[in-house]
Design a protein around this motif. Structure first.
Motif, PDB file in Angstrom:
ATOM      1  N   ASP A 111      41.189  94.889  50.782  1.00 17.86           N
ATOM      2  CA  ASP A 111      40.087  94.906  49.828  1.00 17.86           C
ATOM      3  C   ASP A 111      40.209  93.748  48.839  1.00 17.86           C
ATOM      4  O   ASP A 111      41.076  92.875  48.990  1.00 17.86           O
ATOM      5  N   GLU A 112      39.367  93.743  47.820  1.00 17.37           N
ATOM      6  CA  GLU A 112      39.344  92.632  46.868  1.00 17.37           C
ATOM      7  C   GLU A 112      40.666  92.466  46.133  1.00 17.37           C
ATOM      8  O   GLU A 112      41.032  91.361  45.730  1.00 17.37           O
ATOM      9  N   THR A 146      27.796  97.174  55.901  1.00 16.70           N
ATOM     10  CA  THR A 146      27.868  97.943  54.660  1.00 16.70           C
ATOM     11  C   THR A 146      29.024  98.942  54.637  1.00 16.70           C
ATOM     12  O   THR A 146      29.231  99.618  53.627  1.00 16.70           O
ATOM     13  N   ARG A 197      33.102 100.222  54.817  1.00 21.96           N
ATOM     14  CA  ARG A 197      34.260  99.745  54.059  1.00 21.96           C
ATOM     15  C   ARG A 197      34.863  98.517  54.713  1.00 21.96           C
ATOM     16  O   ARG A 197      35.160  97.517  54.048  1.00 21.96           O
ATOM     17  N   ARG A 250      32.633  95.511  54.145  1.00 22.61           N
ATOM     18  CA  ARG A 250      32.753  94.970  52.781  1.00 22.61           C
ATOM     19  C   ARG A 250      34.064  94.218  52.621  1.00 22.61           C
ATOM     20  O   ARG A 250      34.116  93.166  51.976  1.00 22.61           O
ATOM     21  N   HIS A 251      35.133  94.757  53.187  1.00 19.61           N
ATOM     22  CA  HIS A 251      36.409  94.050  53.129  1.00 19.61           C
ATOM     23  C   HIS A 251      36.292  92.664  53.767  1.00 19.61           C
ATOM     24  O   HIS A 251      36.759  91.665  53.204  1.00 19.61           O
ATOM     25  N   SER A 291      22.071  96.528  59.811  1.00 20.94           N
ATOM     26  CA  SER A 291      23.422  96.412  59.258  1.00 20.94           C
ATOM     27  C   SER A 291      24.502  96.301  60.334  1.00 20.94           C
ATOM     28  O   SER A 291      25.652  95.958  60.029  1.00 20.94           O
TER      29      SER A 291
END
Length: 221
Positions: free
Chosen positions: A62-63, A89, A91, A94-95, A180
């Motif tokens: 993650d971020e 969209t 997890r 997004r990672h 998506s």
């Protein structure tokens, strides 16, 4: 009586010879390209009866750099990279948008083999992702149409209603778009092949991308 986890773990055996064969791995004859060896090992896993050999662990971060891992399906492997798919969209989506780098892990216990792959990840053009999705089963399309992957679910009934509507649409419109849905490709910078050995002299062959080809080296087990 509740089962003791530590006792259960100690009772298990790795690579039971009744179901596992540990073939020799002559690294001197390994091909120059890791994709060629992966293809060979994958075919041998299928022939040996390995269940779901196309499933793999996908690790992202993650971020904050915190790791996450899950099991996904391999959609292909060629000179463009190892391919998998998900919602942008989700997890993992997004990672990958924030940190487009990942690692893959395959485990085929029937032969005592592992393959590890890591490198940068890119998203394929939308039309490729949609083509990949529509080449799969009605169930795969229904799951994609259900959407909202990784979001908080209010209740099982809510999922059931959304899933039924998605199944209905997937049957009526097998080309229904899912904007998506994204096909990702990991371009390997490093690929490692692990072959288990009965006396724990495991063989590890690492391929590292280098200028003009691949450098190979053996690793201590």
């Amino acid at each position: 009586m509740a089962q003791d986890l530590h006792e259960l773990l100690r009772s298990l055996r790795v690579w039971d010879p009744r179901i596992t064969e540990l073939p020799p791995f002559d690294t001197d004859t390994a091909p120059a390209e890791p994709l060629d060896l992966f293809t060979r090992w994958f075919a041998e896993a299928v022939a040996a009866g390995q269940t779901e050999p196309h499933t793999m662990s996908l690790a992202t971060a993650d971020e904050a750099g915190l790791p996450d891992v899950r099991t996904v399906m391999l959609h292909g492997a060629d000179t463009d990279g190892w391919a998998f798919a998900s919602h942008a969209t989700s997890r993992k989506g997004r990672h990958l948008a924030g940190r487009p780098y990942a690692a893959l892990g395959f485990y085929w216990p029937v032969l005592g083999r592992q393959v590890r792959v890591r490198g940068p990840v890119t998203a394929a053009p939308s039309e490729e992702g949609q083509a990949d999705l529509h080449a799969r089963s009605t169930g795969a399309l229904a799951a994609a149409l259900t959407g909202r992957q990784s979001e908080v679910l209010g209740s099982a009934d809510e999922l059931a209603r959304a899933s039924e509507a998605a199944w209905d649409r997937a049957r009526r419109d097998p080309d229904a778009p899912v904007p998506s849905w994204t096909l990702y490709r990991l371009r390997p910078e490093e690929v490692e092949f692990f072959q288990g050995e009965e006396r724990r002299r495991h063989v590890r062959l690492s391929y590292r991308r280098a200028e003009g080809g691949w450098a190979r080296e053996l690793l201590w087990p």
